[in-house]
Design a protein around this motif. Structure first.
Motif, mmCIF file in Angstrom:
data_model
loop_
_atom_site.group_PDB
_atom_site.id
_atom_site.type_symbol
_atom_site.label_atom_id
_atom_site.label_comp_id
_atom_site.label_asym_id
_atom_site.label_seq_id
_atom_site.Cartn_x
_atom_site.Cartn_y
_atom_site.Cartn_z
ATOM 1 N N ALA A 114 0.827 -1.209 0.000
ATOM 2 C CA ALA A 114 0.000 0.000 0.000
ATOM 3 C C ALA A 114 0.862 1.260 0.000
ATOM 4 N N ARG A 115 1.917 1.269 0.804
ATOM 5 C CA ARG A 115 2.798 2.439 0.878
ATOM 6 C C ARG A 115 3.487 2.681 -0.461
ATOM 7 N N TRP A 116 3.982 1.615 -1.070
ATOM 8 C CA TRP A 116 4.732 1.747 -2.324
ATOM 9 C C TRP A 116 3.833 2.275 -3.438
ATOM 10 N N LEU A 117 2.649 1.711 -3.577
ATOM 11 C CA LEU A 117 1.729 2.163 -4.615
ATOM 12 C C LEU A 117 1.335 3.625 -4.413
ATOM 13 N N THR A 118 1.064 3.996 -3.160
ATOM 14 C CA THR A 118 0.612 5.352 -2.865
ATOM 15 C C THR A 118 1.691 6.381 -3.161
ATOM 16 N N ALA A 119 2.943 6.005 -2.991
ATOM 17 C CA ALA A 119 4.044 6.953 -3.184
ATOM 18 C C ALA A 119 4.429 7.142 -4.647
ATOM 19 N N LEU A 120 3.969 6.267 -5.537
ATOM 20 C CA LEU A 120 4.359 6.378 -6.941
ATOM 21 C C LEU A 120 3.769 7.629 -7.581
ATOM 22 N N PRO A 121 4.540 8.361 -8.380
ATOM 23 C CA PRO A 121 4.000 9.535 -9.076
ATOM 24 C C PRO A 121 2.963 9.129 -10.119
ATOM 25 N N ALA A 122 2.103 10.082 -10.472
ATOM 26 C CA ALA A 122 0.955 9.776 -11.324
ATOM 27 C C ALA A 122 1.343 9.391 -12.743
ATOM 28 N N ASN A 123 2.521 9.790 -13.207
ATOM 29 C CA ASN A 123 2.921 9.374 -14.552
ATOM 30 C C ASN A 123 3.590 8.001 -14.541
ATOM 31 N N GLN A 124 3.773 7.429 -13.365
ATOM 32 C CA GLN A 124 4.257 6.057 -13.246
ATOM 33 C C GLN A 124 3.101 5.095 -12.948
ATOM 34 N N LEU A 125 2.172 5.549 -12.114
ATOM 35 C CA LEU A 125 1.004 4.733 -11.783
ATOM 36 C C LEU A 125 -0.249 5.448 -12.291
ATOM 37 N N ASP A 126 -0.572 5.213 -13.550
ATOM 38 C CA ASP A 126 -1.830 5.706 -14.112
ATOM 39 C C ASP A 126 -2.780 4.510 -14.217
ATOM 40 N N PRO A 127 -4.026 4.717 -14.596
ATOM 41 C CA PRO A 127 -4.958 3.575 -14.643
ATOM 42 C C PRO A 127 -4.466 2.401 -15.481
ATOM 43 N N LYS A 128 -3.823 2.690 -16.600
ATOM 44 C CA LYS A 128 -3.365 1.604 -17.472
ATOM 45 C C LYS A 128 -2.270 0.772 -16.803
ATOM 46 N N SER A 129 -1.276 1.438 -16.219
ATOM 47 C CA SER A 129 -0.192 0.691 -15.576
ATOM 48 C C SER A 129 -0.663 0.042 -14.280
ATOM 49 N N TYR A 130 -1.622 0.667 -13.610
ATOM 50 C CA TYR A 130 -2.175 0.095 -12.381
ATOM 51 C C TYR A 130 -2.894 -1.217 -12.704
ATOM 52 N N LYS A 131 -3.692 -1.198 -13.767
ATOM 53 C CA LYS A 131 -4.386 -2.416 -14.186
ATOM 54 C C LYS A 131 -3.387 -3.529 -14.488
ATOM 55 N N SER A 132 -2.323 -3.197 -15.199
ATOM 56 C CA SER A 132 -1.321 -4.192 -15.564
ATOM 57 C C SER A 132 -0.642 -4.763 -14.329
ATOM 58 N N LEU A 133 -0.300 -3.898 -13.374
ATOM 59 C CA LEU A 133 0.344 -4.359 -12.149
ATOM 60 C C LEU A 133 -0.568 -5.309 -11.373
ATOM 61 N N ILE A 134 -1.851 -4.946 -11.269
ATOM 62 C CA ILE A 134 -2.805 -5.788 -10.536
ATOM 63 C C ILE A 134 -2.966 -7.141 -11.228
ATOM 64 N N ALA A 135 -3.030 -7.118 -12.554
ATOM 65 C CA ALA A 135 -3.170 -8.370 -13.299
ATOM 66 C C ALA A 135 -1.969 -9.280 -13.074
ATOM 67 N N ASN A 136 -0.773 -8.709 -13.068
ATOM 68 C CA ASN A 136 0.432 -9.493 -12.837
ATOM 69 C C ASN A 136 0.476 -10.040 -11.416
ATOM 70 N N LEU A 137 0.076 -9.220 -10.459
ATOM 71 C CA LEU A 137 0.043 -9.664 -9.069
ATOM 72 C C LEU A 137 -0.969 -10.790 -8.885
ATOM 73 N N ALA A 138 -2.119 -10.653 -9.544
ATOM 74 C CA ALA A 138 -3.147 -11.693 -9.454
ATOM 75 C C ALA A 138 -2.620 -13.017 -10.007
ATOM 76 N N LYS A 139 -1.903 -12.954 -11.098
ATOM 77 C CA LYS A 139 -1.343 -14.177 -11.687
ATOM 78 C C LYS A 139 -0.333 -14.816 -10.741
ATOM 79 N N ALA A 140 0.506 -13.985 -10.127
ATOM 80 C CA ALA A 140 1.538 -14.505 -9.228
ATOM 81 C C ALA A 140 0.935 -15.112 -7.960
ATOM 82 N N GLU A 141 -0.173 -14.532 -7.477
ATOM 83 C CA GLU A 141 -0.766 -14.977 -6.218
ATOM 84 C C GLU A 141 -1.878 -16.002 -6.405
ATOM 85 N N GLY A 142 -2.266 -16.266 -7.666
ATOM 86 C CA GLY A 142 -3.312 -17.248 -7.911
ATOM 87 C C GLY A 142 -4.721 -16.736 -7.701
ATOM 88 N N TRP A 143 -4.945 -15.432 -7.938
ATOM 89 C CA TRP A 143 -6.276 -14.846 -7.783
ATOM 90 C C TRP A 143 -6.991 -14.805 -9.131
#
Length: 500
Positions: free
Chosen positions: A180-209
């Protein structure tokens, strides 16, 4: 832009059980200890450099203020005082101070322990020290051409406990909080909706969600007008749905987590002034806390299905932006009169809550940096909580105290709706003034939650606190993960979760 998630967890600690001896410290480069204000002579004899520490200790008026440090036989020993009657928040704060001193030398191995604190359980002191170490050792995002040296910490040893303790919950909470801390601290041109979606999708794959994304087209079919009104200028905006299901379990979700994920908030047509727009890349913190809590529940092997819904967008200004006096229809059919476009959080959460509660989950918890009014009411040291089940208030307060992430409940009486009456729609988005906006925002959101669900809304006024809070040394606190894990263990919430 693709984002690579850093390591968010500590190594599993080694546990050296039993009374402290010189052998307990073998192989350690540093150690951090919590002691009572007046340690017994035997305590000093158990610590390397104890005689020198005792001499320095006696010279100081208040050993709670800062850690004392000495080097002895190649080990840096750091100690701080904490009262035997200290609550969790105080223990976490003391642990943060002493761990900060211990990590200054960037050790590869660290011992953690407490001695002489008869009234504080060893699991509580170990929890505080582990949580503080996880927060301090974690590297927040940096984009400097010469980044700081990476942390060398590879081994953590718990010292002096009478028996082995279960550290799984502490470590899961720490991983969720660091995410939560890491995501919140990222600047908006690094974490925009498109990159956020991609990160969540990758995390879901890694965790089996399971992972599903409600894009703009899908949201139109769902008649999610409240979300889409805010998202007009945001590329890649949508609602993410994550699902964790234990093996062998087939049922609807028992616990649903919801988070506000506004990756940058300009205020929209009601444009924020310069100072108020600073830091608005962090307006997605609610989604980060929901995701971090979901991760922790999954890693702890929750015995029931859990879902996580994240409202991911930006609140930008443009020719298609929504405007004051617009009439918007949400996915549950509620018509909304827009008053202020900077009250976008309740708009994106309205549709997300409705979609997330269509299966009537027994417990729903949403997290959002929703209102400045909550910061005014509580400062940034507590977060505000609201519920459609007032009988949960005691459990909420209790969980805040036991987790060290303190909260305070506010009222949600029906007569507050008189302040949201519209002459042209079912409800006003917000009043023109800011009086009690944290209460009115929660009252607005309640309309979109299935009444069968026990709903808790967390207004994250403690999501950022200058200088850190509790065990966390950074302004961005990741507040909410520890609180929720403790809340889920209360008899009140356990009863609701297992009733289905």
């Amino acid at each position: 832009m693709a984002l690579d998630l850093p390591a968010i967890e500590l190594p599993t600690p080694v546990q050296r059980v039993g009374e402290l001896t010189p052998a307990s410290f073998r192989g350690l480069e540093a150690a951090a200890f919590l002691l009572p204000p007046a340690p017994a002579p035997r305590i000093w004899k158990q610590l390397p450099g104890g005689a020198e520490l005792r001499r320095l200790w006696k010279r100081r008026k208040d050993n709670r203020a800062a850690a004392l440090s000495v080097n002895s036989a190649g080990i840096a020993i750091h100690v701080i005082a904490v009262d035997d009657s200290a609550d969790c928040f105080t223990c976490l704060g003391a642990a943060r101070k002493v761990v900060a001193e211990a990590l200054k030398s960037n050790p590869a191995s660290l011992g953690l322990g407490a001695a002489g604190l008869a009234s504080i359980a060893s699991c509580a002191t170990s929890d505080a020290l582990l949580a503080a170490t996880a927060a301090a050792a974690f590297r927040m995002p940096t984009f400097k051409s010469q980044p700081p040296a990476p942390a060398r910490l590879r081994r953590i040893t718990l010292l002096g406990n009478e028996e082995r303790i279960d550290t799984a919950k502490t470590l899961a909470a720490a991983a969720g909080t660091n995410l939560a801390r890491w995501l919140t601290a990222l600047p908006a041109n690094q974490l925009d909706p498109k990159s956020y979606k991609s990160l969540i999708a990758n995390l879901a794959k890694a965790e089996g969600w399971e992972f599903e994304y409600f894009d703009r087209s899908r949201l139109r079919r769902e008649n999610a007008g409240a979300f889409l009104a805010v998202a007009h200028g945001s590329v890649g905006a949508g609602i993410a749905r994550l699902r964790y299901v234990p093996k062998g379990v087939k049922s609807a979700p028992h616990l649903t987590l919801v988070g506000k994920g506004v990756c940058f908030d300009t205020g929209g047509v009601n444009l924020k002034p310069f100072k108020s727009m600073q830091g608005m890349h962090g307006d997605m913190q609610g989604s980060a806390v929901a995701l971090g809590t979901f991760l922790a529940c999954s890693r702890l092997g929750a015995p029931y299905p859990v879902e996580c819904w994240l409202a991911i967008t930006e609140n930008l200004i443009g020719s298609a932006s929504y405007k004051p006096s617009d009439l918007i229809t949400a996915s549950n059919g509620t018509t909304i009169e827009i008053v202020h476009t900077d009250a976008e959080g309740r708009m994106v959460l309205a549709d997300t809550l409705h979609l997330a509660t269509r299966e009537n989950p027994p417990v729903v918890i949403d997290y959002a940096t929703l209102t400045g009014a909550c910061c005014v009411a509580l400062t940034t040291r507590y977060s505000g909580v609201f519920s459609n089940r007032p009988e949960l208030h005691d459990a909420l307060i209790r969980s805040g105290r036991t987790s060290g992430e303190r909260v305070w409940p506010f009222p949600l009486d029906p007569d507050f709706d008189e302040m949201l009456v519209s002459n042209v729609a079912d409800i006003q988005q917000c009043p023109a003034g800011s009086e009690g906006d944290h209460i009115l925002g929660a009252r607005f959101l309640r309309r979109f939650v299935a009444p069968e669900s026990a709903w808790i809304h967390v207004d994250l006024s403690a999501g950022e606190n200058k200088g850190g809070l509790g065990h966390v040394p950074t302004t961005v606190t990741g507040f909410g993960v520890r609180f929720t894990l403790d809340l889920l263990e209360t008899k009140e919430i356990e009863a609701a979760l297992t009733a289905k």
